[in-house]
Each structure stands twice: as structure tokens, then as C-alpha cells.
Enzyme design. Structure first.
Site, PDB file in Angstrom:
ATOM      1  N   PRO A 288      -8.287   5.235  25.820  1.00 14.68           N
ATOM      2  CG  PRO A 288      -9.740   6.777  25.831  1.00 14.68           C
ATOM      3  CD  PRO A 288      -8.500   6.358  26.384  1.00 14.68           C
ATOM      4  N   GLY A 289     -10.072   3.636  23.006  1.00 16.25           N
ATOM      5  CA  GLY A 289     -10.466   3.762  21.613  1.00 16.25           C
ATOM      6  C   GLY A 289     -11.735   3.617  21.172  1.00 16.25           C
ATOM      7  NE  ARG A 290     -14.085  -2.321  21.709  1.00 15.16           N
ATOM      8  CZ  ARG A 290     -13.782  -3.392  20.626  1.00 15.16           C
ATOM      9  NH1 ARG A 290     -14.575  -3.211  19.764  1.00 15.16           N
ATOM     10  NH2 ARG A 290     -12.812  -3.928  20.803  1.00 15.16           N
ATOM     11  NE  ARG A 326     -15.327  -4.955  16.169  1.00 13.32           N
ATOM     12  CZ  ARG A 326     -16.407  -5.325  17.130  1.00 13.32           C
ATOM     13  NH1 ARG A 326     -17.543  -5.181  16.617  1.00 13.32           N
ATOM     14  NH2 ARG A 326     -16.277  -5.886  18.173  1.00 13.32           N
ATOM     15  CE1 TYR A 330     -10.888  -9.392  16.880  1.00  8.67           C
ATOM     16  CE2 TYR A 330     -12.050  -7.732  15.911  1.00  8.67           C
ATOM     17  CZ  TYR A 330     -10.977  -7.883  16.476  1.00  8.67           C
ATOM     18  OH  TYR A 330      -9.941  -7.298  16.261  1.00  8.67           O
ATOM     19  CB  CYS A 356     -14.600 -15.239  -3.105  1.00 10.18           C
ATOM     20  SG  CYS A 356     -15.309 -14.370  -4.759  1.00 10.18           S
ATOM     21  CD  GLU A 357     -12.145 -15.869   2.443  1.00  5.62           C
ATOM     22  OE1 GLU A 357     -12.388 -16.684   3.321  1.00  5.62           O
ATOM     23  OE2 GLU A 357     -10.988 -15.976   1.918  1.00  5.62           O
ATOM     24  CE1 TYR A 385      -9.285  -1.377  17.454  1.00  7.59           C
ATOM     25  CE2 TYR A 385     -11.017  -1.228  18.704  1.00  7.59           C
ATOM     26  CZ  TYR A 385      -9.817  -0.900  18.694  1.00  7.59           C
ATOM     27  OH  TYR A 385      -9.030  -0.661  19.828  1.00  7.59           O
TER      28      TYR A 385
HETATM   29  C1  LIG Z   1      -6.019  -1.430  21.418  1.00 14.81           C
HETATM   30  C2  LIG Z   1      -5.331  -0.879  22.638  1.00 14.81           C
HETATM   31  C3  LIG Z   1      -6.081   0.194  23.247  1.00 14.81           C
HETATM   32  C4  LIG Z   1      -7.459   0.423  22.796  1.00 14.81           C
HETATM   33  O1  LIG Z   1      -8.329  -0.569  22.973  1.00 14.81           O
HETATM   34  P1  LIG Z   1      -9.977  -0.248  23.187  1.00 14.81           P
HETATM   35  O2  LIG Z   1     -10.447  -1.593  23.493  1.00 14.81           O
HETATM   36  O3  LIG Z   1     -10.265   0.211  21.683  1.00 14.81           O
HETATM   37  O4  LIG Z   1     -10.287   0.851  24.108  1.00 14.81           O
HETATM   38  C5  LIG Z   1      -5.477   0.837  24.047  1.00 14.81           C
HETATM   39  N1  LIG Z   1      -4.219   0.541  24.376  1.00 14.81           N
HETATM   40  C6  LIG Z   1      -3.362  -0.409  23.860  1.00 14.81           C
HETATM   41  C7  LIG Z   1      -2.149  -0.746  24.243  1.00 14.81           C
HETATM   42  C8  LIG Z   1      -4.096  -1.199  22.815  1.00 14.81           C
HETATM   43  O5  LIG Z   1      -3.134  -2.045  22.184  1.00 14.81           O
END
Ligand SMILES: *Cc1c(COP(=O)(O)O)cnc(C)c1O
Length: 427
Positions: A288-290, A326, A330, A356-357, A385
Site C-alpha cells: 500500500p502507498g496512497r 496530480r 491525472y 508558465c503552463e 504522490y
Molecule cells: C505504485 C505502486 C504501488 C503503490 O500503489 P498505491 O496506489 O500508492 O497503493 C505498489 N506496488 C507497485 C508495484 C507500484 O508500482
């Protein structure tokens, strides 16, 4: 499990926005703007939520969270998460070096993903004794074998398989279809594992999958894992002893104002994955990241100017797309809240940065209470992110970052100077 009324730690206290009891106006005065502010408590709460959800859904399943460093690679945040037992998902030698500096004891809980690993990065990861290389191509397998032999090490590997599962998200962050550059087609995986098992220096021990990012439904995760499970069973019958199943990351959050109960949603995610894993004797790795860091952070910015161009009203802030890309990259939505609530009338504006965009905007046609020069606003859900994607575009220095913990704030990255920004250049 606690169901907090808000999934965000940023709350108004007497009309002033605060985080864990710390006033954001005071932080902006002390550290300047643009300023990233993160709540350590909120990050911990999310990590616990995930850990507890899996412990509840599958008590017998051993699960390790490998936090995706690219979401927010601040050393202080890595250290915090390592302290909670997390490992890390890295995608470069640079991220490996971050883990080494922030949490050297967690190196044995590192998984290394990415489609373009280079020899020096493999060497560093082999020397560090990481848990698993998530190998994304056959060519990479050959190089990793050669590097492991040269260093007299064994590389524990998983193949990152591409399960050809569709998950609803932005096309730039969807990764699980065969049209994407990621992974090895699952249909070929068995053959590639056989080859991997024959190469010196490699020990195939896992299967990994990652279908994309900001995925809100749990079914695609279950579908992908089901395909992985079938593969694990085939591999075992081929005599390849798979011990780790890496289900990737990608679990999403709610960026808007819709109802979002992170504990309940993560419980259904855990239930889905646990159901698929049931009876498969393997450890589950999650990346997990986000989900862990997004809502713990906000970008605080100062309104420089406002202006009217024809029938359009603009609010120009001192933060820009180089600080938080972001929306530009996106078309992402971020809630934008005034740091000091006011009784002023509502107004519809484009909230934009100085770069400047025309793509340098945080919101278009957004209704807020009228904003004036000198007001502070908070761009919410900016903990993932945000800073990790910041650039120096327009020769703008990176923002400072503050971590709030136990009702006190500490600088975890000071504002860069122009000297530092240009330090590597040669005239
Ligand atoms: C970016 C990424 C994550 C994390 O994704 P989240 O949406 O931030 O949870 C985990 N594994 C891999 C291989 C990734 O590229």
C-alpha cells in the site's frame, strides 16, 4: 474498530484549520509556504487499520505491509512506518538508499519492483539482503542471475505477472492489462518460472501482481489474486516452492466529499483477499502507498493574487504544479479548504499556480468562500504522490515538510535553497 467521523486529520478548531491540535496558520508563519504538513497519527492509524483488518479477516494468514516508498519517500515517514513493522516496496536504487538511511533494520523486508532495474541497483539490493525481487521480464531474469553469481549471493525472486484484469482508474495509473508495460503475461509465467529455476543464483519463492493505483472496488483485486493463486498451485506442482504472494498496492481513497469510511473499506478489501488466499499456505505481502499516506497530508499555500479575466475569476497561489502535479497529470480532484473560515460570500474560481503552463491549476470552476490575497488555503489529501512527484520546473525550490506528532510539529525537510537547487550544475 474505530469509525472516525472524518477520514482526514485536518479539522476546524474555532474556524481555524488544525491538524492533531496544531494550528496550520502558525505552522505557515513559522515555516513559510508552500508547506507540506503530515500527521504521524493519521499514518499510524491507517497502517494499524490495514494490519488489524487482515488479522481479523484471516487470523492464520501471515501478512506484511511493504509500504510503497514512491507514494511519499520522506525519510521521517519511512522511519515511522518501519517502527510499525512495515517493510517497503521500492522501485529504484535511490529508494533502496532511502530505506537504508531511514530504517536499515527493515532492509530484510524490502521488495524491489520496477520494469527497468539496472545492474548497480541489483547489486545494491543483493548486498542489502532484500526479501524479494519482483522481476518484470525474462531479460531482467538473466541479468539478475548474472549479478547474483558475480556477488556470490542468491536472489529470492517473484515474477510480477500481468493478470490481464481491468480495474477502473485513471489510464496513467492502471497497470494490470496486457497492453501495459508491467509484468510478464500470466499465460507464459509457468514456463518463465521453469527457466528461472534453472538459472544459477536465483531462488523463485514468490508470485507478485499489481494492477494499478487508486482502485476503489475490491473485486479486481480478488480477480487478480485468484489468477495468481491458480498459478501458485501450478508452480508448486512443478516443484517450485512458492512461499510469498505479493498482492501489490493500489487500494484507493475518496478525494472528494463523498462518504468514505477507511476502516470499513479496508475491511472489505481484507475480506476479499483473505477469501482468495484461504488454505494457500503462503505469506501475503501488500504494497500500500496512497491508502497509508494520502489523507494524512495537506499542502498549505498562500494566495498571492486574485484577478478577473473576462468572466473567469482566478486565485493565484504560491504553490504550483511543480509542488503538486496530480491535478495537471491525472485531472485529479483535491479538496481546497480555507485555513481560516470566513463569512464571505461563495465564489467560483480557477485556483492556479504561478508556473508558465495552462496545465498549472489545482482546481477549475471551484466554489469556495471568496479568497483574498494573503489567505492561506489547504490542498487536502496531498500526502501521497505530492512531494514525491515534485519537480524544480520554473526553477522553483521544493517546499518544506513538517510532521505533526503528539500535538507538536517538527520540520522533516527544510525548504531548499536556490544554491542547493543549482549545486550540480557546471557553467
Ligand atoms: C505504485 C505502486 C504501488 C503503490 O500503489 P498505491 O496506489 O500508492 O497503493 C505498489 N506496488 C507497485 C508495484 C507500484 O508500482
Amino acid at each position: 474498530m474505530s469509525t472516525t467521523s472524518s477520514p482526514r486529520p485536518f479539522v476546524y478548531v474555532q474556524d481555524r484549520l488544525a491538524v492533531s491540535g496544531v494550528d496550520l496558520t502558525a505552522l505557515a508563519a513559522e515555516y513559510g509556504t508552500p508547506l507540506y504538513v503530515y500527521s504521524a497519527d493519521a499514518i499510524r492509524e491507517r497502517a494499524q487499520m490495514l494490519q488489524q483488518a487482515f488479522a481479523a479477516a484471516a487470523p492464520a494468514l501471515s501478512t506484511t505491509l511493504c509500504y510503497a516508498v514512491k507514494a511519499n519517500s520522506s525519510l521521517a515517514i519511512l522511519k515511522l512506518l518501519a517502527g510499525m513493522g512495515c517493510g517497503f516496496d521500492i522501485v529504484s536504487g535511490g529508494e533502496l538508499e532511502r530505506v537504508r538511511r531511514a530504517a536499515p533494520k527493515a532492509l530484510g523486508r524490502v521488495v524491489f519492483s520496477g520494469v527497468g532495474k539496472q545492474a548497480w541497483e541489483m547489486d545494491a539490493a543483493l548486498e542489502a539482503g532484500i526479501l524479494l525481487f519482483n522481476v518484470e521480464s525474462e531479460a531482467e531474469l538473466e541479468l539478475l542471475s548474472a549479478r547474483a553469481v558475480a556477488l556470490q549471493k542468491t536472489a529470492r525472486i517473484a515474477l510480477r505477472v500481468n493478470p490481464d484484469v481491468f480495474a477502473e482508474t485513471h489510464p496513467y495509473i492502471s497497470t494490470g492489462l496486457s497492453a501495459h508495460k508491467f509484468g510478464i503475461a500470466i499465460a507464459r509465467a509457468r514456463e518463465v518460472y521453469k527457466h528461472a529455476a534453472s538459472l544459477p543464483g536465483l531462488s523463485p519463492e514468490g508470485v507478485s501482481v499489481h494492477i494499478g493505483s487508486q482502485i476503489r472496488a475490491v473485486e479486481p483485486f480478488g480477480q487478480a489474486l485468484q489468477r495468481v493463486r491458480a498459478l501458485v498451485e501450478e508452480l508448486r506442482s512443478d516443484g517450485i516452492d512458492i512461499q510469498h504472494v505479493d498482492a501489490g498496492g493500489g487500494f484507493g481513497i475518496e478525494y472528494g466529499n463523498g462518504d468514505f469510511d477507511p476502516a470499513a473499506s479496508v475491511a472489505s478489501y481484507a475480506a476479499e483477499l483473505s477469501r482468495v488466499m484461504q488454505g494457500l499456505d503462503a505469506t501475503l505481502l501488500l504494497e500500500p502507498g496512497r491508502f497509508l499516506v494520502a489523507q494524512a497530508g495537506a499542502l498549505i499555500t498562500n494566495v498571492l493574487y486574485t484577478k478577473q479575466n473576462g468572466d473567469k475569476h482566478f486565485v493565484i497561489t504560491d504553490a504550483a504544479m511543480n509542488d503538486l502535479i496530480r491535478p495537471a497529470l491525472y485531472q485529479a480532484h483535491h479538496e481546497i479548504w480555507p485555513v481560516q473560515k470566513s463569512e464571505r460570500a461563495q465564489q467560483t474560481s480557477d485556483i492556479v499556480g504561478p508556473v508558465c503552463e495552462s496545465g498549472d491549476f489545482f482546481a477549475r470552476d471551484r466554489e469556495t468562500t471568496e479568497l483574498r490575497s494573503g489567505d492561506l488555503v489547504a490542498l487536502l489529501d496531498a500526502g501521497a504522490y505530492g512531494m514525491s512527484l515534485a519537480s524544480h520546473y520554473n526553477t522553483r525550490v521544493h517546499p518544506a515538510e513538517v510532521l505533526v506528532e503528539n500535538s507538536s510539529a517538527r520540520l522533516i525537510r527544510r525548504r531548499e535553497t536556490l544554491d542547493e537547487l543549482m549545486a550540480a550544475e557546471i557553467v
